[in-house]
Design an enzyme around this catalytic site. Structure first.
Site, PDB file in Angstrom:
ATOM      1  N   THR A  75      -9.940   1.095  -9.896  1.00  0.00           N
ATOM      2  CA  THR A  75      -8.835   0.380  -9.541  1.00  0.00           C
ATOM      3  C   THR A  75      -9.214  -1.303 -10.100  1.00  0.00           C
ATOM      4  O   THR A  75      -9.841  -1.433 -10.938  1.00  0.00           O
ATOM      5  CB  THR A  75      -9.334   0.006  -8.055  1.00  0.00           C
ATOM      6  OG1 THR A  75      -8.550   0.836  -7.050  1.00  0.00           O
ATOM      7  CG2 THR A  75      -8.201  -1.714  -7.320  1.00  0.00           C
TER       8      THR A  75
ATOM      9  N   GLY B 291     -13.709  -0.703  -7.010  1.00  0.00           N
ATOM     10  CA  GLY B 291     -15.153  -0.333  -6.522  1.00  0.00           C
ATOM     11  C   GLY B 291     -14.610   0.487  -4.885  1.00  0.00           C
ATOM     12  O   GLY B 291     -16.330   0.546  -4.943  1.00  0.00           O
TER      13      GLY B 291
ATOM     14  N   ASP C 155      -7.933   8.822   0.892  1.00  0.00           N
ATOM     15  CA  ASP C 155      -8.570   8.000   1.296  1.00  0.00           C
ATOM     16  C   ASP C 155      -8.542   8.494   2.701  1.00  0.00           C
ATOM     17  O   ASP C 155      -8.925   7.844   3.584  1.00  0.00           O
ATOM     18  CB  ASP C 155      -7.925   6.278   1.308  1.00  0.00           C
ATOM     19  CG  ASP C 155      -8.583   5.659  -0.093  1.00  0.00           C
ATOM     20  OD1 ASP C 155      -9.077   6.471  -0.779  1.00  0.00           O
ATOM     21  OD2 ASP C 155      -8.397   4.550  -0.670  1.00  0.00           O
TER      22      ASP C 155
ATOM     23  N   GLU D  22      -3.597   8.447  -4.178  1.00  0.00           N
ATOM     24  CA  GLU D  22      -4.341   7.437  -2.490  1.00  0.00           C
ATOM     25  C   GLU D  22      -4.002   8.509  -1.543  1.00  0.00           C
ATOM     26  O   GLU D  22      -5.322   7.799  -0.024  1.00  0.00           O
ATOM     27  CB  GLU D  22      -3.488   5.975  -2.339  1.00  0.00           C
ATOM     28  CG  GLU D  22      -4.022   5.440  -1.913  1.00  0.00           C
ATOM     29  CD  GLU D  22      -5.151   4.132  -2.794  1.00  0.00           C
ATOM     30  OE1 GLU D  22      -6.255   4.241  -2.253  1.00  0.00           O
ATOM     31  OE2 GLU D  22      -3.990   4.215  -4.498  1.00  0.00           O
TER      32      GLU D  22
ATOM     33  N   GLU E  15      -6.011   4.221  -6.781  1.00  0.00           N
ATOM     34  CA  GLU E  15      -6.743   5.167  -6.300  1.00  0.00           C
ATOM     35  C   GLU E  15      -8.440   5.443  -7.211  1.00  0.00           C
ATOM     36  O   GLU E  15      -8.722   4.853  -7.416  1.00  0.00           O
ATOM     37  CB  GLU E  15      -6.661   6.703  -5.573  1.00  0.00           C
ATOM     38  CG  GLU E  15      -7.817   6.191  -4.129  1.00  0.00           C
ATOM     39  CD  GLU E  15      -9.369   6.773  -4.084  1.00  0.00           C
ATOM     40  OE1 GLU E  15      -9.719   5.044  -3.605  1.00  0.00           O
ATOM     41  OE2 GLU E  15      -9.372   7.647  -4.365  1.00  0.00           O
TER      42      GLU E  15
ATOM     43  N   ARG F  12       0.776  -1.100   0.151  1.00  0.00           N
ATOM     44  CA  ARG F  12       0.025  -0.277  -0.222  1.00  0.00           C
ATOM     45  C   ARG F  12       0.777   1.225   0.347  1.00  0.00           C
ATOM     46  O   ARG F  12       1.632   1.426   0.690  1.00  0.00           O
ATOM     47  CB  ARG F  12      -1.023  -0.357   1.190  1.00  0.00           C
ATOM     48  CG  ARG F  12      -1.457   0.978   1.306  1.00  0.00           C
ATOM     49  CD  ARG F  12      -3.245   1.317   0.597  1.00  0.00           C
ATOM     50  NE  ARG F  12      -3.888   2.317   1.147  1.00  0.00           N
ATOM     51  CZ  ARG F  12      -5.028   2.213   0.370  1.00  0.00           C
ATOM     52  NH1 ARG F  12      -4.888   1.809  -0.773  1.00  0.00           N
ATOM     53  NH2 ARG F  12      -6.001   2.982   0.598  1.00  0.00           N
TER      54      ARG F  12
HETATM   55  N1  GLU Z   1      -8.052   3.727  -2.681  1.00  0.00           N
HETATM   56  C1  GLU Z   1      -9.296   2.508  -2.778  1.00  0.00           C
HETATM   57  C2  GLU Z   1      -9.677   1.479  -1.521  1.00  0.00           C
HETATM   58  O1  GLU Z   1      -7.769   0.748  -1.111  1.00  0.00           O
HETATM   59  C3  GLU Z   1      -9.632   1.790  -4.026  1.00  0.00           C
HETATM   60  C4  GLU Z   1     -10.159   2.568  -4.909  1.00  0.00           C
HETATM   61  C5  GLU Z   1     -10.952   1.793  -5.651  1.00  0.00           C
HETATM   62  O2  GLU Z   1     -11.134   0.005  -5.797  1.00  0.00           O
HETATM   63  O3  GLU Z   1     -11.382   2.210  -7.270  1.00  0.00           O
HETATM   64  O4  GLU Z   1      -9.952   0.880  -1.216  1.00  0.00           O
END
Ligand code: GLU
Length: 554
Positions: free
Chosen positions: A368, A456, A410, A407, A388, A92
């Protein structure tokens, strides 16, 4: 046939069966046909699931750059068949040392998400390099080859990519406009040829010099400079330094393991909230007779109702408690305790939506990618990978051809630490933002059954939960499960998103129980699965039709 020959034939058959079991089919499921092909190529060349996963990831960086790549982060859940061990790699993104809890306070989400301030120290390359070094059979240079060829020779833009290229986020900076638009300044269209020579050269440098060139060398310098871009003055300037990149560390974590009915679910621990929320929801749902959601017939109303409620309870805990475990202790044992989950069951009214609980929804990206691979020996990789939001921060590293993530959005926009709240997801230097990514494996009696996950943003948790229930409770095939219309709970208090294909009768009946349902602006999730039939040991794959999911099995 003489007896001795019959014995020999039987022996040969047994040996063959043994061999067939040990060397079963390999299956790849990825969201783009050329990425699936890259994984299959490496498997055909004698690579294992880890090698194939790395090849898929690098190829996705070329053919689906809007969703994942070396400028982003990833979670890998890897099952090693020989030792029956599941390992988790957390690659991450990390907040730079100079990050601060209030760094987003004076910006709108839209502003921060397209500026350097949102860029986390990327982990994807380090994660795959480490997986390759520890469990791969090939070299990093070998698994980069399909991506190098795709980037250098180019490929035809697919319908899904063409749709994403039409987003203004694909052309926010001069470099992305030059790469993703034609001479007349219009977005590339379906069938147009996309070559990425800078990205090919970047991969070649990594192949020749290893990941050090990215984390300590010329690419590190280019990343630091690129993330200093801001369209909103000093507030938007990224704070990453060369020391942040040089200090990036992949973390190996213990997987989260839970029981659901007869099955063992092995999934992603924090800093993802996904695994905890999934296991919590399953722990609540175990107290209800589910099944028959597949035809959305008789049992569907009750099953969908309690599934939404279980998700709302999980999302309430997620908002308060989940973040990077290095930042604040996460009461995992309490959150997953069966007595606690049993208590939560009492909050569910089987006839009526329960009153709102917990804090509200924060905007998060919904892009993603997820891919799953099993090799002939039964090693499995389930990987969710991201930059992201759609096209990440929109900043393409000049001269190097890859996008930087956004990211850090988040994290909590406004710090929440206070007397009642641990601020588990407040921005802190060196910490990882809370994720929803939920790469997951399911076993029964120690035997691996399936690997899956979804993109998602916060809808990932719903997509993964529904897929789990569709297969384990409704006994649907993976292929049928990925096609079903979905709903998604983003938080405990907000509306539930639904796809238009959810039957109108069910939607009306849920509304009559007090649910607020909103048509999702986008398809929900994109689940890529691979699995093995526990009796015949036949391996299967399923790819979501919502994108350009492709299964290759051989
Ligand atoms: N940044 C999101 C996450 O880590 C994912 C974004 C996405 O699924 O488009 O949960």
């Amino acid at each position: 046939m003489p007896h001795s020959c019959r014995c020999l034939a039987a022996l040969l058959l047994l040996c063959n069966m043994g061999w067939a079991q040990a060397q079963g089919e390999a299956v790849v499921a990825a969201s783009h046909p050329l990425a699936a092909e890259a994984g299959a190529t490496i498997l055909r060349q004698g690579g294992n699931a880890v090698d194939a996963a790395a090849a898929i990831q690098f190829a996705l960086n070329v053919v689906e750059p809007q969703s994942s790549g070396i400028g982003g982060g990833a979670f890998l859940v890897i099952y090693l068949a020989k030792t029956h061990q599941t390992v988790v790699l957390d690659a991450r993104e990390v907040a730079p040392a100079a990050a601060s809890a209030d760094q987003f306070v004076h910006q709108s989400f839209e502003e921060s998400s397209v500026n350097g301030i949102a860029v986390g120290v990327p982990g994807t390359l380090a994660g795959f390099a480490e997986a390759e070094r520890r469990w791969g059979k090939k070299t990093l240079a070998a698994v980069l080859q399909p991506a190098i060829a795709l980037a250098r020779q180019g490929f035809a833009v697919t319908p899904y990519l063409a749709r994403e290229l039409a987003s203004p986020r694909a052309a926010l900076q001069p470099e992305t406009r030059a790469l993703f638009r034609n001479a007349a300044g219009a977005p590339l269209r379906e069938g147009d040829w996309l070559r990425q020579p800078d990205l090919a050269a970047t991969f070649e440098r990594i192949a020749a010099q290893g990941p050090a060139v990215f984390y300590r060398g010329e690419i590190a310098r280019a990343i630091v400079e690129a993330q200093q871009r801001s369209t909103i003055g000093p507030d938007g300037v990224g704070r990453m330094t060369l020391a942040d990149l040089a200090g990036y560390k992949v973390v190996q974590r213990a997987p989260l393991v839970g029981q659901y009915r007869h099955y063992t679910v092995v999934t992603m621990p924090p800093p993802s909230s996904g695994g905890v929320a999934l296991l919590q929801a399953l722990g609540v749902l175990e107290h209800f007779p589910l099944g028959r959601m597949d035809d959305f017939g008789a049992g569907a109303l009750s099953a969908t109702h309690v599934t939404i409620e279980a998700l709302r309870l999980s999302m309430a805990d997620r908002a308060l408690w989940l973040g990077d475990p290095a930042a604040t202790p996460i009461p995992l044992a309490r959150l997953l305790d069966s007595h606690y989950l049993h208590q939560r069951v009492h909050a569910v009214d089987v006839d009526r939506r329960m009153p709102d609980t917990g804090p509200g929804f924060m905007p998060e990206g919904t892009h993603t990618t997820h891919f799953s691979v099993v090799d002939g020996e039964g090693n499995v990789v389930s990987c969710t990978s991201t930059v992201e939001d759609l096209w990440g921060s929109g900043i393409l590293v000049p001269g190097y051809g890859f996008l930087l993530n956004n990211e850090l959005t988040d994290f909590n926009r406004v710090p929440q630490a206070g007397t009642q709240n641990p601020g588990a997801n407040d921005v802190r230097p060196g910490m990882r933002p809370r994720s929803s990514m939920t790469p997951t494996l399911v076993f029964r009696d120690g035997q691996w059954l399936m690997a899956y996950g979804s993109p998602g943003g916060p809808t990932i948790i719903s997509s993964v939960l529904e897929t789990t229930l569709d297969v384990l409770d409704d006994h649907l095939t993976g292929e049928a499960a990925v096609r079903l219309p979905r709903f998604a709970v983003l938080d405990s208090a907000g509306d539930t998103l639904i796809e238009p294909a959810l039957p109108a009768g069910l939607v009306d009946a849920l509304r009559a129980r007090g649910h607020r349902l909103t048509l999702s602006p986008d398809p929900i999730g994109s689940v890529q699965m691979v699995g093995e039939d526990p009796v015949s040991h036949t391996r299967w794959g399923a790819a979501d039709p919502r994108r350009e999911g492709t299964v290759i099995r051989f």
